[in-house]
Design a protein around this motif. Structure first.
Motif, PDB file in Angstrom:
ATOM      1  N   ALA A   6     -27.091  24.448  76.978  1.00 16.41           N
ATOM      2  CA  ALA A   6     -26.117  23.836  76.036  1.00 16.41           C
ATOM      3  C   ALA A   6     -26.145  22.333  76.291  1.00 16.41           C
ATOM      4  O   ALA A   6     -26.152  21.387  75.375  1.00 16.41           O
ATOM      5  N   PHE A   7     -26.677  22.083  77.540  1.00 11.33           N
ATOM      6  CA  PHE A   7     -26.897  20.389  77.719  1.00 11.33           C
ATOM      7  C   PHE A   7     -28.066  20.120  76.876  1.00 11.33           C
ATOM      8  O   PHE A   7     -28.181  19.035  76.511  1.00 11.33           O
TER       9      PHE A   7
ATOM     10  N   LEU B 296     -19.032  22.187  75.150  1.00 10.34           N
ATOM     11  CA  LEU B 296     -20.335  21.294  74.789  1.00 10.34           C
ATOM     12  C   LEU B 296     -20.826  21.433  73.200  1.00 10.34           C
ATOM     13  O   LEU B 296     -21.229  20.535  72.928  1.00 10.34           O
ATOM     14  N   SER B 297     -20.869  22.719  72.856  1.00 10.32           N
ATOM     15  CA  SER B 297     -21.122  22.871  71.475  1.00 10.32           C
ATOM     16  C   SER B 297     -20.034  21.996  70.364  1.00 10.32           C
ATOM     17  O   SER B 297     -20.629  21.348  69.515  1.00 10.32           O
TER      18      SER B 297
ATOM     19  N   PHE C 134     -22.194  24.815  65.591  1.00 10.90           N
ATOM     20  CA  PHE C 134     -21.318  25.809  65.196  1.00 10.90           C
ATOM     21  C   PHE C 134     -21.609  27.200  65.751  1.00 10.90           C
ATOM     22  O   PHE C 134     -20.897  27.952  66.430  1.00 10.90           O
ATOM     23  N   LEU C 135     -22.859  27.639  65.554  1.00 10.99           N
ATOM     24  CA  LEU C 135     -23.201  28.898  65.893  1.00 10.99           C
ATOM     25  C   LEU C 135     -23.296  28.980  67.437  1.00 10.99           C
ATOM     26  O   LEU C 135     -23.014  30.115  68.166  1.00 10.99           O
ATOM     27  N   ALA C 136     -23.615  27.979  68.138  1.00  5.92           N
ATOM     28  CA  ALA C 136     -23.563  27.995  69.567  1.00  5.92           C
ATOM     29  C   ALA C 136     -22.347  27.969  70.280  1.00  5.92           C
ATOM     30  O   ALA C 136     -22.169  28.702  71.467  1.00  5.92           O
ATOM     31  N   MET C 137     -21.275  27.388  69.600  1.00  8.80           N
ATOM     32  CA  MET C 137     -20.154  27.652  69.726  1.00  8.80           C
ATOM     33  C   MET C 137     -19.621  29.174  69.865  1.00  8.80           C
ATOM     34  O   MET C 137     -18.881  29.695  70.719  1.00  8.80           O
TER      35      MET C 137
END
Lengths: 482, 219
Positions: free
Chosen positions: B20-21, B139-140, B157-160
């Motif tokens: 994420a970072f 973070l997303s 958005f997808l990472a969220m």
């Protein structure tokens, strides 16, 4: 069984129109499918009124008097909007704004959008409710950008991203709700069924539920258009085709608010205090006040009425937040009359903008001269939405205001000032559009005015006389919501 | 045995946070997509390990679903898209990466505090990872705010959604199957619609930079 018809018809309509949407008869097919949905919804309504709440398919679907009135409303406005969209979209096509393929997309998505809203209303599973709400965004995002203008693309992108992020919060809220439910009901599909949750709501973990409600309110509240999460709403309403503005404003916002209210019932049961109601009152009041002050600055007629929708959804949220029999009754009446009036206004506005060739308020003049019915439709609709007696909006606003004076006196000045400001802003602008020298041109197809006046007649009827069965119906729902 | 799988799950959670970072600071579109695929793979592994150690057989299906959707299908669609849109080698100018990272750290601390009371109530072996799941959601979210180009915003958005999925597995051993299938369908349909949308945007604006889209404002 009726439930399946209500869902199957628009789904079938979506498939059929994807195949035949480019034919000459597509708008009629669209109306026909919406009409069939309306018949199925009426049958379902009659059954629920006679037999009380029903569940179907292993309790996956659930209808009580609260959601059945929204199902009936959704099917009705869906049908009248499809009647309006017939001449409207033909005119747009004749003017070269739309190609045949765009129309196919439009008609197919129109039916699928009805399907997702009805699914959200009828499902008993709060997870499926989330899925259906997200699907409702997905079906309309390409409709907002239908004209492919830079502004419409921007509006659609904003709509997609803001509602997507918002609804992701609602998913997290749903996960938390499931987390609390699983402890009581055990793991598996049944732990998210609203009827089961409602039965054990007193045992659900209060801290988790209050956190869940915050996320659910922010998430679904984004779709209701509550301030400060409303940014997508005016753009999406202004840039999409007008029939879509009418169903977004009249129906989608209601369905999103329905999701919030369903969650509120559970949270109230678990917490035993007024936490959820206070949050809803806060967001609602902020939306009413904020929208009222933005109204006077609008130059685009569709944006003007989009802000008016934010104001009215705020008022409804506020009323649901206050709770109690009168306020909840008023909130449901307000949902009904707002959705009828606002879609009627958008029908009139749609033809008015087509006549003038612009959405700028300053360039629309003298509607009454060229086409008295459009002019009067807009004028009467605006008076109705501004809460003039004897229209239904007056009745619901009056009940909301008197309850507020009684239970939360400090809110009344805010509400009254906001309603006053809104009146001045909208009335002033509508007057210049309706009267004066005309700039309009003739429309190549006769405008659809039956839906406008049918809606306004219903709103008038609800203002002077609520039929006993309808009042009874609302009262049953009030008892359910507590 | 559970101890060992617990360790693996914690390792996966730590890697997830790292990714994420990584996404927050990554400027290349291509590498972002690879990071997204890596995130999906970590999710798959951790879901499978949770399924194995908790004997929740339905979690194997969600692990498989994650593998197909988030490791294979979505990255493949994204790769195709950036190739067709000719943005494969795009590098975004991000202002002030260190500041963004610092805000990210604050968000992680906030997420851990928010999750602490809930993780104490959770009976799952993964309860300690709930904080990380919330942190990766936030973070997303931060990533979406800091990006001005369309593709990175969508990856955010997808990472969220990935973070939310991880939250569901760590707090409750996953949502009911029907809901998970519905969510997967929504994500997939959403991706197709976005794909169409990217082309519309580029056709109209000649670029996927969202800075061009600042016409609709209240004045």
């Amino acid at each position: 069984m009726e439930i399946l018809w209500v869902l199957a018809i628009p789904l079938l309509g979506g498939v059929l129109l994807a195949l035949f949407g480019c034919r000459r008869f597509a708008p009629e097919l669209n109306s026909l499918m919406s009409f069939a949905t309306l018949i199925a919804a009426t049958a379902l309504t009659i059954r629920v009124i006679n037999d009380g709440p029903i569940t179907a398919l292993n309790e996956q679907f659930f209808v009580d008097s609260f959601n059945v009135f929204l199902v009936a409303l959704t099917a009705f406005v869906g049908f009248t909007t499809s009647l309006f969209s017939r001449p409207y979209m033909r005119i747009e096509q004749d003017r070269g704004k739309l190609t045949v393929n765009m129309l196919r997309l439009y008609h197919s998505m129109y039916q699928l959008f009805s399907f997702t809203m009805l699914l959200a209303l009828l499902t008993n599973n709060l997870g499926i409710l989330w899925v259906a709400m997200e699907a409702a965004t997905l079906t309309t995002v390409l409709l907002v950008s239908l004209y492919r203008t830079p502004a419409s693309l921007e509006a659609a992108w904003k709509y997609f991203i803001l509602c997507g992020v918002g609804i992701a919060q609602a998913l997290f809220g749903t996960i938390l709700l499931y987390f609390a439910a699983e402890k009581v009901l055990g793991a598996g599909g049944n732990a998210l069924l609203w009827t089961h949750l409602n039965g054990v709501k007193g045992q659900l973990e209060p801290t988790v539920l209050s956190l869940a409600f915050v996320f659910l309110l922010v998430g679904y509240g984004t779709k209701v258009g509550l301030a400060p999460l409303h940014n997508w709403l005016p753009d999406a309403h202004a840039e999409g085709p007008t029939p879509i503005s009418a169903v977004l404003s009249g129906l989608l916002l209601n369905v999103a608010l329905y999701a919030v209210v369903r969650s509120k019932v559970l949270v109230d049961g678990a917490l035993g205090n007024h936490f959820a109601g206070n949050l809803m009152m806060g967001f609602g009041l902020l939306s009413v006040v904020m929208a009222a002050f933005f109204l006077s600055r609008q130059k685009d007629v569709k944006r003007l009425f989009a802000y008016s929708s934010i104001e009215h959804m705020g008022l409804t949220t506020f009323a649901f937040g206050m709770g109690g029999p009168v306020a909840t009754f008023a909130a449901m009446l307000h949902m009904t009359v707002h959705s009828l009036t606002k879609s009627a206004i958008f029908f009139a506005v749609g033809h008015a903008t087509q006549k003038s060739g612009t959405q700028f308020i300053a360039d629309i003049r003298g509607l009454i001269q060229t086409n008295p019915t459009i002019g009067w439709g807009l004028m009467i609709g605006s008076l109705a939405i501004l809460g003039m007696p004897p229209f239904g909006v007056f009745a619901s606003e009056f009940m909301i205001l008197t309850t507020a004076m009684h239970s939360y006196p400090w809110t009344t000045p805010f509400l009254l000032v906001a309603l006053g400001v809104a009146f001045a802003a909208i009335f002033g602008k509508v007057q210049t559009m309706v009267f004066g020298e005309t700039t309009g041109q003739r429309l190549p197809h006769p405008p659809a005015l039956l839906p406008v006046f049918a809606h306004l007649a219903l709103v008038l009827l609800l203002g002077v006389y609520i039929p006993p069965y309808l009042a009874n119906w609302y009262r049953q729902a009030v008892a359910l919501l507590g | 045995m559970t101890d060992f799988s617990g360790q693996i799950i914690n390792l996966c959670a730590a890697l997830l946070l790292l990714v994420a970072f990584g996404m927050l600071s990554q400027r290349r579109v291509l590498s972002l997509i690879n990071l997204f695929a890596a995130q999906g793979l970590i999710l798959t592994i951790s879901t499978a390990v949770v399924a194995y150690s908790s004997h929740q057989s339905h979690l194997y299906y969600s692990a498989a679903l994650t593998l197909v959707l988030k490791v294979i299908l979505l990255p493949w669609i994204l790769h195709r898209l950036i190739r067709k849109l000719n943005v494969k080698w795009d590098i975004e100018t991000l202002f002030n990466i260190p500041a963004t990272m610092l805000i990210g750290i604050v968000l992680v601390i906030f997420a851990f505090n928010l999750a602490a009371p809930i993780s104490q109530m959770a009976g799952t072996i993964t309860k300690s990872t709930l904080g990380i799941a919330m942190a990766s959601v936030l973070l997303s979210f931060l990533m979406m705010i800091t990006r001005s180009k369309a593709v990175p915003q969508v990856i955010g958005f997808l990472a969220m959604e990935n973070g939310l999925f991880f939250a569901a597995t760590s707090a409750t051993y996953g949502m009911p199957m029907v809901v998970e299938l519905g969510i997967a369908l929504d994500v997939l349909v959403g991706m197709f619609i976005l794909g169409i949308f990217f082309f519309q945007i580029r056709e109209t604006f000649d670029s996927l930079d969202l800075k061009h889209m600042e016409k609709l404002k209240e004045d």
